[in-house]
Motif scaffolding. Sequence first.
Motif, PDB file in Angstrom:
ATOM      1  N   SER A  31      -6.118  -0.401  -1.432  1.00  0.00           N
ATOM      2  CA  SER A  31      -5.970   0.216  -0.114  1.00  0.00           C
ATOM      3  C   SER A  31      -7.143  -0.151   0.789  1.00  0.00           C
ATOM      4  O   SER A  31      -6.970  -0.399   1.991  1.00  0.00           O
ATOM      5  N   VAL A  32      -8.336  -0.198   0.209  1.00  0.00           N
ATOM      6  CA  VAL A  32      -9.514  -0.599   0.986  1.00  0.00           C
ATOM      7  C   VAL A  32      -9.372  -2.045   1.458  1.00  0.00           C
ATOM      8  O   VAL A  32      -9.665  -2.378   2.615  1.00  0.00           O
ATOM      9  N   LEU A  33      -8.920  -2.929   0.569  1.00  0.00           N
ATOM     10  CA  LEU A  33      -8.751  -4.331   0.917  1.00  0.00           C
ATOM     11  C   LEU A  33      -7.734  -4.503   2.039  1.00  0.00           C
ATOM     12  O   LEU A  33      -7.859  -5.434   2.867  1.00  0.00           O
ATOM     13  N   ALA A  64      -7.030   2.699  -4.994  1.00  0.00           N
ATOM     14  CA  ALA A  64      -8.013   2.870  -3.919  1.00  0.00           C
ATOM     15  C   ALA A  64      -8.596   1.527  -3.511  1.00  0.00           C
ATOM     16  O   ALA A  64      -8.783   1.255  -2.301  1.00  0.00           O
ATOM     17  N   GLY A  65      -8.888   0.661  -4.478  1.00  0.00           N
ATOM     18  CA  GLY A  65      -9.446  -0.647  -4.149  1.00  0.00           C
ATOM     19  C   GLY A  65      -8.493  -1.492  -3.332  1.00  0.00           C
ATOM     20  O   GLY A  65      -8.902  -2.128  -2.340  1.00  0.00           O
ATOM     21  N   VAL A 119      -6.245   5.281   0.422  1.00  0.00           N
ATOM     22  CA  VAL A 119      -7.420   5.742  -0.318  1.00  0.00           C
ATOM     23  C   VAL A 119      -7.309   7.242  -0.568  1.00  0.00           C
ATOM     24  O   VAL A 119      -7.631   7.737  -1.665  1.00  0.00           O
ATOM     25  N   THR A 126       0.829  -1.205   0.000  1.00  0.00           N
ATOM     26  CA  THR A 126       0.000   0.000   0.000  1.00  0.00           C
ATOM     27  C   THR A 126       0.863   1.255   0.000  1.00  0.00           C
ATOM     28  O   THR A 126       0.489   2.261  -0.597  1.00  0.00           O
ATOM     29  N   SER A 157      -7.164  -2.206   4.306  1.00  0.00           N
ATOM     30  CA  SER A 157      -7.560  -1.336   5.425  1.00  0.00           C
ATOM     31  C   SER A 157      -6.590  -0.184   5.613  1.00  0.00           C
ATOM     32  O   SER A 157      -6.213   0.179   6.740  1.00  0.00           O
ATOM     33  N   ASP A 158      -6.154   0.432   4.509  1.00  0.00           N
ATOM     34  CA  ASP A 158      -5.232   1.570   4.565  1.00  0.00           C
ATOM     35  C   ASP A 158      -5.990   2.817   4.093  1.00  0.00           C
ATOM     36  O   ASP A 158      -6.098   3.100   2.899  1.00  0.00           O
ATOM     37  N   LEU A 159      -6.528   3.568   5.057  1.00  0.00           N
ATOM     38  CA  LEU A 159      -7.311   4.749   4.721  1.00  0.00           C
ATOM     39  C   LEU A 159      -6.459   5.806   4.040  1.00  0.00           C
ATOM     40  O   LEU A 159      -6.921   6.487   3.119  1.00  0.00           O
TER      41      LEU A 159
END
Length: 369
Positions: A141-143, A138-139, A150, A104, A145-147
């Motif tokens: 990062s979401v997977l 972004a996807g 995003v 990430t 859990s890295d805000l």
Amino acid sequence: MDIVDANTAPAFDPGAVGLPWYRRALLQGAGYSAPSALFVLIPILFNLDAPLPVLALVIVSSLLVGFFFLGASLVLHWSEPKRWLWLLGLISSIALMSLAIEQTRALYFIAYLTTVAAVMFPLVQSRIVIVGSSLLAAGLSVLMSDLFGVVMAAMALTIGLSIAMGLETERTRKKLKASEERTAVLAVAAERERIGRDLHDILGHSLTTIAVKADLAERLMGRDDAAARAEVAELAAVARQALADVRATASGMREVRLATEIASARSVLTAAGVEAVTPVALPVLSDRDSELLGYAVREAVTNVVRHADATTCTITFDDGVLTVADDGRGMKNPDRGGSGLKGLRRRIEEADGQLRVTGQGGTTLEVEL
């Protein structure tokens, strides 16, 4: 590369061609990118205590990312396939960085990718890379859990699209400016053609009238002085009118109308010893149609007086068709004609009309609008 076409890099500046590499880079945006390139040092600083192989991989990948990011300003003159290879090199460098640090965090550099895509490719192509890479980052990062990842992806999307649309706007502005310049050149050429064509019509007709009336006045001298003086007076009036027409032509204010040209034709033909048969009345015509038909009468009658050796000239206007016919020697090649006839044909064709000329048993000119 001097010609900027649809596939040229948006940030490419033709003025940079031939300059030293550092000046070329600065002229094409390296000065704006250099401060952002310093962020490639962050992974190195955060991994100074990492094992040597990992540190070496971080250093190499970070420097490669910075190289492909800053170096984009030097390769904008390359062909499109080569620029795609350069972008692939940047993507590979970011992928290589992800092997040494958290994936990430490597995606934090996706803004470099969107920026390079924006300056290297037209908006229709770059927006696919910008939107696609930003959504992918972004996807992922979401997977994971890295805000912050995003946020960085959203920032990459905003930066990339802003640069791409700004460059596209500038490119469109330059195209419009070039189009306006070409239009101005064409307008000048068209105005020169108009003035040249009008001067030919005016002077050709007027000088023919002057020559005919001067010959007639010379023949009348000693036999009918009063008539000779009248012809000389008319000759002076024609010369003054021709001068006024030339001045008006230069300012685009001269008016030619069918009725006045028929009246003038009757006078010229009579002075030249040609019987004139003209219509008694004319229908109401628009200014444009009356002007075009007036030019046709002027050109046809000038040719009758100059070349036809005719005894009769008949002008008619029936069912929207103007006809000027004489019983002279005709024309061998009516489709060619002189410059006056060619100019008249061009005028009429521009008005979606038709000009027909036949040269057997005299000359007949027909104009249909």
